[in-house]
Design a protein around this motif. Sequence first.
Motif, mmCIF file in Angstrom:
data_model
loop_
_atom_site.group_PDB
_atom_site.id
_atom_site.type_symbol
_atom_site.label_atom_id
_atom_site.label_comp_id
_atom_site.label_asym_id
_atom_site.label_seq_id
_atom_site.Cartn_x
_atom_site.Cartn_y
_atom_site.Cartn_z
ATOM 1 N N LEU A 209 16.528 -45.902 -11.698
ATOM 2 C CA LEU A 209 15.358 -45.070 -11.437
ATOM 3 C C LEU A 209 15.082 -44.965 -9.945
ATOM 4 N N PHE A 210 15.145 -46.090 -9.233
ATOM 5 C CA PHE A 210 14.966 -46.044 -7.782
ATOM 6 C C PHE A 210 16.011 -45.143 -7.130
ATOM 7 N N SER A 211 17.253 -45.283 -7.580
ATOM 8 C CA SER A 211 18.351 -44.547 -6.969
ATOM 9 C C SER A 211 18.223 -43.047 -7.207
ATOM 10 N N ILE A 212 17.977 -42.656 -8.444
ATOM 11 C CA ILE A 212 17.911 -41.221 -8.736
ATOM 12 C C ILE A 212 16.702 -40.582 -8.064
ATOM 13 N N MET A 213 15.606 -41.337 -7.900
ATOM 14 C CA MET A 213 14.461 -40.817 -7.156
ATOM 15 C C MET A 213 14.822 -40.598 -5.693
ATOM 16 N N ALA A 214 15.571 -41.533 -5.120
ATOM 17 C CA ALA A 214 15.955 -41.415 -3.716
ATOM 18 C C ALA A 214 16.857 -40.204 -3.496
ATOM 19 N N TYR A 215 17.845 -40.025 -4.366
ATOM 20 C CA TYR A 215 18.754 -38.890 -4.205
ATOM 21 C C TYR A 215 18.071 -37.575 -4.547
ATOM 22 N N TRP A 216 17.159 -37.586 -5.504
ATOM 23 C CA TRP A 216 16.457 -36.366 -5.900
ATOM 24 C C TRP A 216 15.573 -35.849 -4.760
ATOM 25 N N ASN A 217 14.926 -36.767 -4.042
ATOM 26 C CA ASN A 217 13.987 -36.382 -2.993
ATOM 27 C C ASN A 217 14.605 -36.362 -1.598
ATOM 28 N N ASP A 218 15.880 -36.705 -1.493
ATOM 29 C CA ASP A 218 16.510 -36.800 -0.181
ATOM 30 C C ASP A 218 16.539 -35.430 0.497
ATOM 31 N N PHE A 219 16.069 -35.405 1.721
ATOM 32 C CA PHE A 219 16.055 -34.157 2.493
ATOM 33 C C PHE A 219 16.973 -34.224 3.708
ATOM 34 N N LEU A 220 16.956 -35.358 4.414
ATOM 35 C CA LEU A 220 17.661 -35.448 5.690
ATOM 36 C C LEU A 220 19.168 -35.363 5.534
ATOM 37 N N ALA A 221 19.742 -36.150 4.614
ATOM 38 C CA ALA A 221 21.202 -36.160 4.470
ATOM 39 C C ALA A 221 21.754 -34.787 4.045
ATOM 40 N N LEU A 261 8.189 -32.606 -11.352
ATOM 41 C CA LEU A 261 7.996 -32.889 -12.778
ATOM 42 C C LEU A 261 9.128 -33.683 -13.421
ATOM 43 N N PRO A 262 10.420 -33.374 -13.171
ATOM 44 C CA PRO A 262 11.482 -34.161 -13.820
ATOM 45 C C PRO A 262 11.415 -35.655 -13.513
ATOM 46 N N ILE A 263 11.072 -36.024 -12.281
ATOM 47 C CA ILE A 263 10.971 -37.441 -11.922
ATOM 48 C C ILE A 263 9.802 -38.090 -12.642
ATOM 49 N N ILE A 264 8.688 -37.384 -12.761
ATOM 50 C CA ILE A 264 7.526 -37.928 -13.464
ATOM 51 C C ILE A 264 7.847 -38.154 -14.935
ATOM 52 N N VAL A 265 8.499 -37.183 -15.557
ATOM 53 C CA VAL A 265 8.880 -37.320 -16.965
ATOM 54 C C VAL A 265 9.854 -38.475 -17.140
ATOM 55 N N LEU A 266 10.828 -38.582 -16.234
ATOM 56 C CA LEU A 266 11.807 -39.679 -16.317
ATOM 57 C C LEU A 266 11.123 -41.031 -16.194
ATOM 58 N N PHE A 267 10.139 -41.147 -15.302
ATOM 59 C CA PHE A 267 9.440 -42.420 -15.136
ATOM 60 C C PHE A 267 8.682 -42.801 -16.411
ATOM 61 N N PHE A 268 7.983 -41.853 -17.009
ATOM 62 C CA PHE A 268 7.216 -42.180 -18.206
ATOM 63 C C PHE A 268 8.128 -42.511 -19.386
ATOM 64 N N LEU A 269 9.311 -41.915 -19.430
ATOM 65 C CA LEU A 269 10.249 -42.227 -20.506
ATOM 66 C C LEU A 269 10.840 -43.622 -20.347
ATOM 67 N N THR A 270 10.939 -44.089 -19.112
ATOM 68 C CA THR A 270 11.558 -45.397 -18.845
ATOM 69 C C THR A 270 10.547 -46.403 -18.307
ATOM 70 N N GLN A 271 9.261 -46.130 -18.484
ATOM 71 C CA GLN A 271 8.226 -46.954 -17.866
ATOM 72 C C GLN A 271 8.297 -48.416 -18.315
ATOM 73 N N LYS A 272 8.436 -48.638 -19.616
ATOM 74 C CA LYS A 272 8.448 -50.004 -20.136
ATOM 75 C C LYS A 272 9.619 -50.798 -19.567
#
Length: 285
Positions: A209-221, A261-272
């Motif tokens: 989850l940390f990794s996909i959030m980082a790559y999803w929001n990455d702007f500089l690279a 929205l996709p990141i928010i949905v992914l977090f709630f699906l994997t929250q536990k």
Amino acid sequence: MANNVYNQSLKRQWLFQQVAIYGLLVALGALFALPFVWLVSTSLKIDSQLFVMPPIWIPDPIKWNNYRKALGYIPFWLYFKNTLTIAVPSTIGMLVSSSLVAYGFARIQWPGRDAVFILVLATMMLPYQVTMIPLFIVFRNLGWIGTFKPLILPSFFGGPFYIFLLRQFYLTLPMELSDAAKIDGCSELGIYRRIILPLSKPALSTVALFSIMAYWNDFLAPLIYLEDDSKYTLALGLQQFQRQFGMEWAMLMATSVVITLPIIVLFFLTQKTFVQGIALTGMKG
């Protein structure tokens, strides 16, 4: 009678504490959700409602057309596919490489192990700006500029923060499990694949989850390595939209909602699993 009064007093005190705690949590949750609520509200407004005082929280009328128009201004689905093309294999590479390295640091005894681990952690102190130019020169000499390779392949060499998280989790697993497997003739890779990985789902889910959030929001690279508009990610697409249609605030907010929205949905699906992984990592030094 005195005991009953005392027990009732303790019960009321406990109930008051629970109400206070949950009330505080709800208030803090609402405070942190406020920016996103405002983002969604603004994305549904007409232009005359954007900069009025007092602010309008519930748009009237609700302009759903902002989303259709905003997504029509940029090739959203192309940028969405490009972002997935980078984020998914990069996350897989980060999981595989970081878990293997963490296993070596946590479960295998070898000379200089702790010193090398400290060296790996020390690389976290280097800001990306320090290594940005040397990495660019390396990738340019390899002919990778303008492709997805500089954004994907480095993930297969692990990340120090994820290595640290997984190592801390592996240290909580009893060494007796590995010793019993070795007695049965299992190799280190066999122990890693058959014993450690099945027990590491919460920690691996956290890293994923940390990794996909980082790559999803990455702007500089992507900004540095991607030259063709057809290879842009969603982060670059949002910046391009802002540059070309900066005054279209409602549609800019609509595009931001769709990207978030996709990141928010992914977090709630994997929250536990995510919370369990955070709780289990870092329990042992």
